[in-house]
Scaffold this motif. Structure first.
Motif, PDB file in Angstrom:
ATOM      1  N   MET B 202       2.119 -19.042   6.700  1.00  0.00           N
ATOM      2  CA  MET B 202       2.127 -17.599   6.963  1.00  0.00           C
ATOM      3  C   MET B 202       2.339 -16.801   5.678  1.00  0.00           C
ATOM      4  O   MET B 202       2.055 -15.608   5.634  1.00  0.00           O
ATOM      5  N   PHE B 203       2.879 -17.485   4.656  1.00  0.00           N
ATOM      6  CA  PHE B 203       3.275 -16.749   3.447  1.00  0.00           C
ATOM      7  C   PHE B 203       2.306 -17.065   2.305  1.00  0.00           C
ATOM      8  O   PHE B 203       2.634 -17.773   1.366  1.00  0.00           O
ATOM      9  N   THR B 204       1.108 -16.544   2.432  1.00  0.00           N
ATOM     10  CA  THR B 204       0.048 -16.885   1.485  1.00  0.00           C
ATOM     11  C   THR B 204      -0.036 -15.850   0.363  1.00  0.00           C
ATOM     12  O   THR B 204       0.602 -14.806   0.422  1.00  0.00           O
ATOM     13  N   ASN B 205      -0.876 -16.171  -0.619  1.00  0.00           N
ATOM     14  CA  ASN B 205      -1.045 -15.168  -1.680  1.00  0.00           C
ATOM     15  C   ASN B 205      -1.882 -13.980  -1.211  1.00  0.00           C
ATOM     16  O   ASN B 205      -1.934 -12.969  -1.893  1.00  0.00           O
ATOM     17  N   VAL B 206      -2.492 -14.097  -0.022  1.00  0.00           N
ATOM     18  CA  VAL B 206      -3.140 -12.902   0.538  1.00  0.00           C
ATOM     19  C   VAL B 206      -2.071 -11.865   0.857  1.00  0.00           C
ATOM     20  O   VAL B 206      -2.200 -10.677   0.563  1.00  0.00           O
ATOM     21  N   GLN B 207      -0.953 -12.352   1.426  1.00  0.00           N
ATOM     22  CA  GLN B 207       0.153 -11.439   1.730  1.00  0.00           C
ATOM     23  C   GLN B 207       0.722 -10.833   0.448  1.00  0.00           C
ATOM     24  O   GLN B 207       0.981  -9.633   0.379  1.00  0.00           O
ATOM     25  N   SER B 208       0.886 -11.668  -0.587  1.00  0.00           N
ATOM     26  CA  SER B 208       1.378 -11.166  -1.880  1.00  0.00           C
ATOM     27  C   SER B 208       0.467 -10.083  -2.426  1.00  0.00           C
ATOM     28  O   SER B 208       0.911  -9.030  -2.889  1.00  0.00           O
ATOM     29  N   THR B 209      -0.827 -10.360  -2.359  1.00  0.00           N
ATOM     30  CA  THR B 209      -1.802  -9.410  -2.896  1.00  0.00           C
ATOM     31  C   THR B 209      -1.736  -8.095  -2.144  1.00  0.00           C
ATOM     32  O   THR B 209      -1.785  -7.018  -2.732  1.00  0.00           O
ATOM     33  N   LEU B 210      -1.583  -8.197  -0.818  1.00  0.00           N
ATOM     34  CA  LEU B 210      -1.526  -6.999   0.007  1.00  0.00           C
ATOM     35  C   LEU B 210      -0.299  -6.139  -0.330  1.00  0.00           C
ATOM     36  O   LEU B 210      -0.373  -4.914  -0.335  1.00  0.00           O
ATOM     37  N   LEU B 211       0.814  -6.804  -0.624  1.00  0.00           N
ATOM     38  CA  LEU B 211       2.024  -6.065  -1.005  1.00  0.00           C
ATOM     39  C   LEU B 211       1.774  -5.279  -2.287  1.00  0.00           C
ATOM     40  O   LEU B 211       2.064  -4.082  -2.375  1.00  0.00           O
ATOM     41  N   THR B 212       1.244  -5.969  -3.292  1.00  0.00           N
ATOM     42  CA  THR B 212       0.972  -5.306  -4.565  1.00  0.00           C
ATOM     43  C   THR B 212      -0.083  -4.219  -4.389  1.00  0.00           C
ATOM     44  O   THR B 212       0.022  -3.133  -4.969  1.00  0.00           O
ATOM     45  N   ALA B 213      -1.089  -4.503  -3.545  1.00  0.00           N
ATOM     46  CA  ALA B 213      -2.118  -3.497  -3.284  1.00  0.00           C
ATOM     47  C   ALA B 213      -1.503  -2.243  -2.658  1.00  0.00           C
ATOM     48  O   ALA B 213      -1.892  -1.128  -2.978  1.00  0.00           O
ATOM     49  N   SER B 214      -0.514  -2.436  -1.785  1.00  0.00           N
ATOM     50  CA  SER B 214       0.152  -1.275  -1.174  1.00  0.00           C
ATOM     51  C   SER B 214       0.816  -0.416  -2.233  1.00  0.00           C
ATOM     52  O   SER B 214       0.781   0.809  -2.174  1.00  0.00           O
ATOM     53  N   VAL B 215       1.456  -1.074  -3.201  1.00  0.00           N
ATOM     54  CA  VAL B 215       2.148  -0.320  -4.253  1.00  0.00           C
ATOM     55  C   VAL B 215       1.136   0.447  -5.100  1.00  0.00           C
ATOM     56  O   VAL B 215       1.311   1.633  -5.379  1.00  0.00           O
ATOM     57  N   VAL B 216       0.074  -0.242  -5.493  1.00  0.00           N
ATOM     58  CA  VAL B 216      -0.914   0.405  -6.360  1.00  0.00           C
ATOM     59  C   VAL B 216      -1.650   1.517  -5.608  1.00  0.00           C
ATOM     60  O   VAL B 216      -1.847   2.604  -6.126  1.00  0.00           O
ATOM     61  N   ALA B 217      -2.015   1.236  -4.346  1.00  0.00           N
ATOM     62  CA  ALA B 217      -2.726   2.240  -3.556  1.00  0.00           C
ATOM     63  C   ALA B 217      -1.816   3.422  -3.248  1.00  0.00           C
ATOM     64  O   ALA B 217      -2.234   4.570  -3.265  1.00  0.00           O
ATOM     65  N   GLY B 218      -0.556   3.133  -2.967  1.00  0.00           N
ATOM     66  CA  GLY B 218       0.396   4.208  -2.675  1.00  0.00           C
ATOM     67  C   GLY B 218       0.701   5.037  -3.894  1.00  0.00           C
ATOM     68  O   GLY B 218       0.979   6.225  -3.797  1.00  0.00           O
ATOM     69  N   GLY B 219       0.647   4.402  -5.048  1.00  0.00           N
ATOM     70  CA  GLY B 219       0.887   5.126  -6.297  1.00  0.00           C
ATOM     71  C   GLY B 219       1.981   4.489  -7.118  1.00  0.00           C
ATOM     72  O   GLY B 219       3.108   4.328  -6.643  1.00  0.00           O
TER      73      GLY B 219
END
Ligand SMILES: Nc1ncnc2c1ncn2[C@@H]1O[C@H](COP(=O)(O)OP(=O)(O)OP(=O)(O)O)[C@@H](O)[C@H]1O
Ligand SMILES: [Mg+2]
Lengths: 266, 295
Positions: B202-219
Motif C-alpha cells: 500500500m505504501f508505494t512510491n506512487v503515494q510518495s510522488t503524490l504527496l510531493t506533487a500535492s506540495v508542489v501543486a499547492g505551492g
C-alpha cells in the motif's frame, strides 16, 4: 596596528586551474584594504577561501590570532567575519526587513523551538511576538544605516539592483562582524553612485569600528577609500602598497590599470 | 452528514496531515522527497502493532507512531544531509529509502510479511482525525512563521548566503525532515485505523510522488496551498470512483493544468488568510456591481 587577518601561502586549484597561488598578506585592524586585479585573477576565490565556501589547497587563514582555515562558513561567521557577494545572493522571497532579521538571529536568538511551536497563540502576546518585534526594531537600525529604511517591507527581489547591493551590506552588518568583506559593492553603479557608496562605506566603517576588505573594479572608489591595496594577476601577487604606490607601479599599470592611468582626484 | 461524505472527509484530512508536514520540508527547505510513503508506512505499522498486538490505546499509539517515523527520519537524514548531497542526489536517496522500507516490511516477522496486518479496529473517526489535523496545522504554522521557518526559507532561497548568515544547513534541513516524518507517521497511523488493514504494497512510491506533487501543486513555501491540494487530491478518487482507471489521468491532468496556468502552484509563497478571502470577496463584489475596487 595589529593584524585582524593574516593570510599565509594561500593556494587553490580547481582541477587543472590554479585560481590562487601562494598569496601572503595581512589585513590590519581598523583599515580598509582593497584587493584589485583583472577579471579571473582570483579575487573572489580569496573571499571564498577566507569564508569557508572553498577549502584551500594549501596555506592558512588566521583571524584575530586563531587559525580558521577550512572551517565551515557558519562557524567562520560566528567568529566575526561577514561578506557580501559579487552575484547578489539575497533571500528573494523575503522582505528587506526579513533578510536582515535572518542575519540578526545569529546573535539574538529570541526564543527556542518549543516556545515557537507551542506558545505562539493567535491574538495573545507572548515571548515569540515580543521577540519578533524587537528584532524588527533592530533590523530597521541596519536598513536605515545603509539608507533603505523606507524599503523595509518590499520583497528583496523587487528592489532596484543598487538597493539590493545595499541590502546585502545591511544583512552582513546585522551579523555584527569585526571584519567585513565586500565583493564588488559598486558593481553596476555609475561613477557618482559609486562615490556615494564609498562615503557610506567609510561612515559605516568608522561608526561600527570595522575592518573592511573589499574587491572593486571602480578605481576612483578604490583609490579614495582604501588605506592599503593588494594586487593579484593570474592568482599570484603582483604588488602591494598604498594607493599612491600602486598607481605608480609599472607592473600594475601594465597588467591592470593601463598605461597612462591617472587617478582623477589625485 | 452522510456516512459517505464523512469517509471522504476523513481520508482527505488524513492525507492533509502528511502533506502539511511535507510542505514544511519541501516547500520551506526546497529539498524534494520521493520516499515519504515510507514514513507513512512506519507510522501505520507502529500504530497497528501497538493497538492490535499489544492492546495499546489508540491516541498514544498515534503519537508513538509519529515519534517512531521521526526517529527513522533521523537515521536516513543524518548521513544524507550531513554529506550535503546535491538536492537531486538527496531525492534519489529518499527514493531508495522508500523502496528499502517496503522490502523490510515484507520480510520482518512482526509485520507479517506480504500478508500485512488485517482486522484493525476503525478508530479513525472524524473528531479524532480533525483534532490532529488542526493540531498539526497549528504547529506547522507556528514553525513556519518563526525564526525556524525564516531560517528554512533562507536555506531554500540561497543556501550559500544562508550559511554566510550563520545558519547551519544541516540543522535546518534535519529539523524540517523530522517534522515532516512525524506528520507522515501520524497520517499513517490514522490511515491504518481507517482502512482497518495494512500491507507493504500500500505504501508505494506512487503515494510518495503524490504527496510531493500535492506540495508542489499547492505551492512551494505555502501551507494553505498544499492543504487545499491534499484535500482535493484525496477527494478525486472518491468522486471518480466509478471510473477507477481515469483517476491517474485526472491527477496528471490537474498537474499539467497547474504547471501551465500557475507554475508557482495554487498558492506559491502565499497563504490563504481570512483577510485575503475578505479582500478577494470585496474585489469580486465590486466587479459584479460594476464599481471599480481600490487599485
Ligand atoms: N568553483 C570553481 N570551479 C572552477 N573554477 C573556478 C571556480 N571558481 C573560480 N574558478 C576559476 O578561478 C579563477 C579565478 O576566479 P575568481 O572568480 O576568483 O576571479 P575574480 O578575480 O573574482 O574575477 P572577477 O573580477 O571577474 O570577479 C577563474 O579562472 C575562474 O574561472
Ligand atoms: Mg570576482
Amino acid at each position: 596596528m595589529t593584524a585582524a587577518m593574516e593570510i599565509k601561502n594561500l593556494s587553490k586549484n580547481f582541477g587543472g586551474i590554479v585560481a590562487v597561488e601562494d598569496l601572503t598578506f595581512d589585513i590590519k585592524k581598523g583599515e580598509i584594504m582593497g584587493i584589485i586585479g583583472p577579471n579571473g585573477a582570483g579575487k573572489t576565490t580569496v573571499f571564498n577561501l577566507i569564508t569557508g565556501v572553498y577549502k584551500p589547497t594549501a596555506g592558512t587563514v588566521i583571524f584575530e590570532g586563531k587559525d580558521i582555515t577550512g572551517q565551515a562558513p557558519d562557524a567562520i561567521v560566528r567568529k566575526g567575519i561577514a561578506r557580501t557577494f559579487q552575484n547578489i545572493r539575497l533571500f528573494k522571497h523575503l522582505s528587506a526587513l526579513d533578510n536582515v532579521i535572518t542575519a540578526l538571529d545569529l546573535n539574538y536568538p529570541m526564543y527556542n523551538l518549543a516556545e515557537a511551536i507551542a506558545l505562539n497563540l493567535p491574538f495573545i502576546p507572548g515571548k515569540v511576538k515580543r521577540g519578533e518585534k524587537s528584532l524588527q526594531e533592530k533590523a530597521m537600525f541596519f536598513l536605515e544605516m545603509v539608507g533603505i529604511g523606507d524599503k523595509a517591507n518590499i520583497r528583496a527581489d523587487a528592489l532596484p539592483y543598487g538597493l539590493q547591493r545595499k541590502l546585502e551590506i545591511a544583512r552582513a552588518l546585522a551579523l555584527e562582524p569585526t571584519l567585513l568583506l565586500l565583493d564588488e559593492p559598486a558593481a553596476g553603479m555609475n561613477p557618482e553612485e559609486s562615490m556615494d557608496l564609498a562615503r557610506l562605506i567609510k561612515q559605516i566603517q568608522i561608526k561600527l569600528n570595522l575592518t573592511v576588505f573589499l574587491i572593486e573594479h571602480h578605481m576612483d572608489l578604490v583609490m579614495e577609500l582604501c588605506d592599503h591595496l593588494f594586487v593579484v594577476n593570474f592568482g599570484r601577487e603582483l604588488a602591494e602598497g598604498s594607493p599612491a604606490e600602486i598607481q605608480a607601479n609599472p607592473a600594475v599599470l601594465k597588467a591592470y590599470l593601463g598605461e597612462g592611468y591617472k587617478h582623477a582626484q589625485s | 452528514m452522510s456516512y459517505y461524505v464523512q469517509g471522504v472527509l476523513i481520508m482527505a484530512m488524513i492525507n492533509a496531515i502528511s502533506v502539511v508536514g511535507l510542505s514544511v520540508f519541501t516547500g520551506f527547505t526546497g529539498l524534494m522527497s520521493l520516499g515519504h510513503a515510507a514514513f507513512i508506512a512506519i507510522g501505520a505499522y507502529t500504530a497497528a502493532i501497538l493497538t492490535k498486538l499489544y492492546g495499546f490505546p489508540f491516541v498514544p499509539s498515534v503519537v508513538l507512531a509519529g515519534i517512531m517515523a521521526g526517529m527513522v527520519s533521523l537515521v536516513i537524514g543524518i548521513p544524507t544531509l550531513r554529506a550535503k548531497l546535491r538536492s537531486d542526489y538527496f531525492t534519489i536517496a529518499t527514493l531508495g529509502f522508500g523502496e528499502a522500507m517496503r522490502v523490510l516490511l515484507e520480510n520482518l516477522p512482526i509485520t507479517q510479511g506480504a500478508r500485512g496486518l488485517p482486522g484493525l479496529t476503525p478508530y479513525s473517526t472524524l473528531p479524532v482525525v480533525f483534532i490532529f489535523f488542526v493540531l498539526v496545522t497549528f504547529v506547522a504554522k507556528n514553525f513556519v512563521f518563526s525564526r525556524y521557518g525564516r531560517m528554512a526559507i533562507a536555506v531554500r532561497e540561497d543556501f550559500v548566503a544562508a550559511e554566510m548568515a550563520g545558519i547551519n544547513l544541516f540543522n535546518v534541513r534535519l529539523r524540517s525532515l523530522f517534522f515532516s516524518a512525524v506528520c507522515a507517521g501520524i497520517g499513517g497511523a490514522f490511515q491504518a485505523h481507517y482502512i482497518t488493514y495494512i500491507q507493504p504494497n500500500m505504501f508505494t512510491n506512487v503515494q510518495s510522488t503524490l504527496l510531493t506533487a500535492s506540495v508542489v501543486a499547492g505551492g512551494m513555501g505555502s501551507l494553505t496551498g498544499p492543504i487545499i491540494a491534499a484535500l482535493v487530491f484525496a477527494a478525486i478518487p472518491e468522486v471518480l470512483r466509478v471510473a477507477n482507471m481515469w483517476r491517474l489521468v485526472a491527477y496528471g491532468g490537474i498537474l499539467v493544468a497547474i504547471m501551465v496556468f500557475r507554475p508557482q502552484g495554487i498558492f506559491g509563497y502565499k497563504e490563504l488568510t481570512f483577510k485575503g478571502i475578505y479582500r478577494g470577496y470585496k474585489h469580486l463584489a465590486a466587479k459584479v456591481t460594476g464599481q471599480g475596487g481600490a487599485k
